[in-house]
Scaffold this motif. Structure first.
Motif, PDB file in Angstrom:
ATOM      1  N   VAL A 295       5.348  17.466  63.101  1.00 22.64           N
ATOM      2  CA  VAL A 295       5.738  16.059  63.061  1.00 22.64           C
ATOM      3  C   VAL A 295       6.717  15.866  61.910  1.00 22.64           C
ATOM      4  O   VAL A 295       6.532  16.402  60.822  1.00 22.64           O
ATOM      5  CB  VAL A 295       4.516  15.119  62.938  1.00 22.64           C
ATOM      6  CG1 VAL A 295       3.707  15.386  61.696  1.00 22.64           C
ATOM      7  CG2 VAL A 295       4.913  13.661  63.010  1.00 22.64           C
ATOM      8  N   THR A 296       7.795  15.135  62.184  1.00 23.62           N
ATOM      9  CA  THR A 296       8.814  14.843  61.183  1.00 23.62           C
ATOM     10  C   THR A 296       9.123  13.354  61.221  1.00 23.62           C
ATOM     11  O   THR A 296       9.285  12.784  62.306  1.00 23.62           O
ATOM     12  CB  THR A 296      10.103  15.643  61.460  1.00 23.62           C
ATOM     13  OG1 THR A 296       9.773  17.034  61.529  1.00 23.62           O
ATOM     14  CG2 THR A 296      11.134  15.433  60.372  1.00 23.62           C
ATOM     15  N   VAL A 297       9.167  12.749  60.043  1.00 28.05           N
ATOM     16  CA  VAL A 297       9.521  11.330  59.939  1.00 28.05           C
ATOM     17  C   VAL A 297      10.658  11.190  58.931  1.00 28.05           C
ATOM     18  O   VAL A 297      10.774  11.997  58.010  1.00 28.05           O
ATOM     19  CB  VAL A 297       8.312  10.456  59.516  1.00 28.05           C
ATOM     20  CG1 VAL A 297       7.225  10.499  60.577  1.00 28.05           C
ATOM     21  CG2 VAL A 297       7.755  10.873  58.172  1.00 28.05           C
ATOM     22  N   PRO A 298      11.514  10.167  59.102  1.00 26.70           N
ATOM     23  CA  PRO A 298      12.621   9.989  58.165  1.00 26.70           C
ATOM     24  C   PRO A 298      12.138   9.467  56.823  1.00 26.70           C
ATOM     25  O   PRO A 298      11.128   8.763  56.741  1.00 26.70           O
ATOM     26  CB  PRO A 298      13.514   8.972  58.875  1.00 26.70           C
ATOM     27  CG  PRO A 298      12.575   8.192  59.740  1.00 26.70           C
ATOM     28  CD  PRO A 298      11.515   9.167  60.162  1.00 26.70           C
ATOM     29  N   GLY A 299      12.880   9.828  55.790  1.00 25.33           N
ATOM     30  CA  GLY A 299      12.596   9.338  54.448  1.00 25.33           C
ATOM     31  C   GLY A 299      13.842   8.777  53.808  1.00 25.33           C
ATOM     32  O   GLY A 299      14.900   8.730  54.437  1.00 25.33           O
ATOM     33  N   LYS A 300      13.727   8.386  52.553  1.00 21.86           N
ATOM     34  CA  LYS A 300      14.843   7.787  51.828  1.00 21.86           C
ATOM     35  C   LYS A 300      16.020   8.757  51.712  1.00 21.86           C
ATOM     36  O   LYS A 300      17.152   8.397  51.984  1.00 21.86           O
ATOM     37  CB  LYS A 300      14.379   7.343  50.447  1.00 21.86           C
ATOM     38  CG  LYS A 300      15.452   6.700  49.616  1.00 21.86           C
ATOM     39  CD  LYS A 300      14.916   6.291  48.266  1.00 21.86           C
ATOM     40  CE  LYS A 300      16.047   5.758  47.416  1.00 21.86           C
ATOM     41  NZ  LYS A 300      15.644   5.529  46.041  1.00 21.86           N
ATOM     42  N   ASP A 301      15.744   9.998  51.303  1.00 24.84           N
ATOM     43  CA  ASP A 301      16.807  10.975  51.082  1.00 24.84           C
ATOM     44  C   ASP A 301      16.584  12.262  51.874  1.00 24.84           C
ATOM     45  O   ASP A 301      16.966  13.337  51.433  1.00 24.84           O
ATOM     46  CB  ASP A 301      16.906  11.314  49.588  1.00 24.84           C
ATOM     47  CG  ASP A 301      17.326  10.122  48.754  1.00 24.84           C
ATOM     48  OD1 ASP A 301      18.245   9.404  49.182  1.00 24.84           O
ATOM     49  OD2 ASP A 301      16.720   9.908  47.688  1.00 24.84           O
ATOM     50  N   GLY A 302      15.949  12.171  53.027  1.00 23.01           N
ATOM     51  CA  GLY A 302      15.652  13.349  53.833  1.00 23.01           C
ATOM     52  C   GLY A 302      14.561  13.046  54.829  1.00 23.01           C
ATOM     53  O   GLY A 302      14.523  11.958  55.397  1.00 23.01           O
ATOM     54  N   THR A 303      13.667  13.995  55.017  1.00 23.47           N
ATOM     55  CA  THR A 303      12.556  13.801  55.944  1.00 23.47           C
ATOM     56  C   THR A 303      11.266  14.296  55.316  1.00 23.47           C
ATOM     57  O   THR A 303      11.258  15.025  54.327  1.00 23.47           O
ATOM     58  CB  THR A 303      12.777  14.566  57.267  1.00 23.47           C
ATOM     59  OG1 THR A 303      12.874  15.963  56.984  1.00 23.47           O
ATOM     60  CG2 THR A 303      13.998  14.093  58.010  1.00 23.47           C
ATOM     61  N   CYS A 304      10.174  13.900  55.924  1.00 21.35           N
ATOM     62  CA  CYS A 304       8.845  14.390  55.582  1.00 21.35           C
ATOM     63  C   CYS A 304       8.352  15.116  56.830  1.00 21.35           C
ATOM     64  O   CYS A 304       8.393  14.558  57.928  1.00 21.35           O
ATOM     65  CB  CYS A 304       7.935  13.218  55.238  1.00 21.35           C
ATOM     66  SG  CYS A 304       6.274  13.711  54.759  1.00 21.35           S
ATOM     67  N   ALA A 305       7.944  16.367  56.670  1.00 18.56           N
ATOM     68  CA  ALA A 305       7.535  17.167  57.819  1.00 18.56           C
ATOM     69  C   ALA A 305       6.144  17.738  57.596  1.00 18.56           C
ATOM     70  O   ALA A 305       5.789  18.111  56.477  1.00 18.56           O
ATOM     71  CB  ALA A 305       8.527  18.300  58.048  1.00 18.56           C
ATOM     72  N   ALA A 306       5.374  17.804  58.670  1.00 16.65           N
ATOM     73  CA  ALA A 306       4.036  18.376  58.599  1.00 16.65           C
ATOM     74  C   ALA A 306       3.831  19.332  59.757  1.00 16.65           C
ATOM     75  O   ALA A 306       4.391  19.141  60.845  1.00 16.65           O
ATOM     76  CB  ALA A 306       2.980  17.285  58.644  1.00 16.65           C
ATOM     77  N   GLN A 307       3.026  20.349  59.516  1.00 17.71           N
ATOM     78  CA  GLN A 307       2.578  21.240  60.587  1.00 17.71           C
ATOM     79  C   GLN A 307       1.061  21.175  60.598  1.00 17.71           C
ATOM     80  O   GLN A 307       0.412  21.315  59.564  1.00 17.71           O
ATOM     81  CB  GLN A 307       3.034  22.678  60.379  1.00 17.71           C
ATOM     82  CG  GLN A 307       2.556  23.565  61.514  1.00 17.71           C
ATOM     83  CD  GLN A 307       3.250  24.898  61.569  1.00 17.71           C
ATOM     84  OE1 GLN A 307       4.374  25.052  61.129  1.00 17.71           O
ATOM     85  NE2 GLN A 307       2.557  25.877  62.132  1.00 17.71           N
ATOM     86  N   ILE A 308       0.514  20.972  61.789  1.00 26.58           N
ATOM     87  CA  ILE A 308      -0.924  20.883  61.986  1.00 26.58           C
ATOM     88  C   ILE A 308      -1.294  21.955  62.999  1.00 26.58           C
ATOM     89  O   ILE A 308      -0.799  21.947  64.123  1.00 26.58           O
ATOM     90  CB  ILE A 308      -1.317  19.484  62.521  1.00 26.58           C
ATOM     91  CG1 ILE A 308      -0.767  18.387  61.594  1.00 26.58           C
ATOM     92  CG2 ILE A 308      -2.835  19.380  62.682  1.00 26.58           C
ATOM     93  CD1 ILE A 308      -0.591  17.047  62.252  1.00 26.58           C
ATOM     94  N   ASN A 309      -2.135  22.883  62.595  1.00 26.18           N
ATOM     95  CA  ASN A 309      -2.552  23.977  63.475  1.00 26.18           C
ATOM     96  C   ASN A 309      -4.012  23.784  63.853  1.00 26.18           C
ATOM     97  O   ASN A 309      -4.857  23.642  62.971  1.00 26.18           O
ATOM     98  CB  ASN A 309      -2.410  25.326  62.753  1.00 26.18           C
ATOM     99  CG  ASN A 309      -0.978  25.592  62.344  1.00 26.18           C
ATOM    100  OD1 ASN A 309      -0.063  25.497  63.158  1.00 26.18           O
ATOM    101  ND2 ASN A 309      -0.771  25.900  61.083  1.00 26.18           N
TER     102      ASN A 309
END
Length: 115
Positions: free
Chosen positions: A80-94
């Motif tokens: 999952v990736t969401v936009p941020g102020k100066d880039g993105t926030c990404a997570a991996q869930i296994n």
């Protein structure tokens, strides 16, 4: 990102949590990274098996089931990736194959950029 109460936060990596069934999750900030939503070409390149959401607000997808190492259960990696102020926030869930996709969706819904 929030995980279930019975998951353990790593003492060495505050952005990593795991459960007793070998499920885990990690979240990262990606400075200067953009590109939401994900193009068809990128989806093919990264190995999207199931696209759950592909919008400017969130890209959320699952990879094909895989075994991380011999003797370990087969897992499905959700990204999952969401936009941020100066880039993105990404997570991996296994999670283990056959595990609760609803649980993954609950965790993914909490992936946000800190204000």
């Amino acid at each position: 990102m929030s995980v279930p109460a019975d998951w353990q936060i790593s003492q060495h990596l505050s952005n990593y949590a795991s459960s007793s069934d070998h499920s885990d999750a990690m979240v990262l900030a990606q400075a200067s990274k953009t590109g939401l939503p994900m193009s068809d070409t990128v989806q093919k390149t990264v190995g999207v098996d199931k696209m759950i959401e592909n919008s400017a607000q969130r890209v959320f997808w699952a990879a094909k089931p895989a075994s991380p190492s011999q003797g370990m259960p087969v897992v499905i990696g959700y990204h999952v990736t969401v936009p941020g102020k100066d880039g993105t926030c990404a997570a991996q869930i296994n999670i283990r194959q056959g595990g609760s996709e609803d649980l993954v969706k609950k965790i993914a819904a909490t992936v946000t950029v800190t204000k």
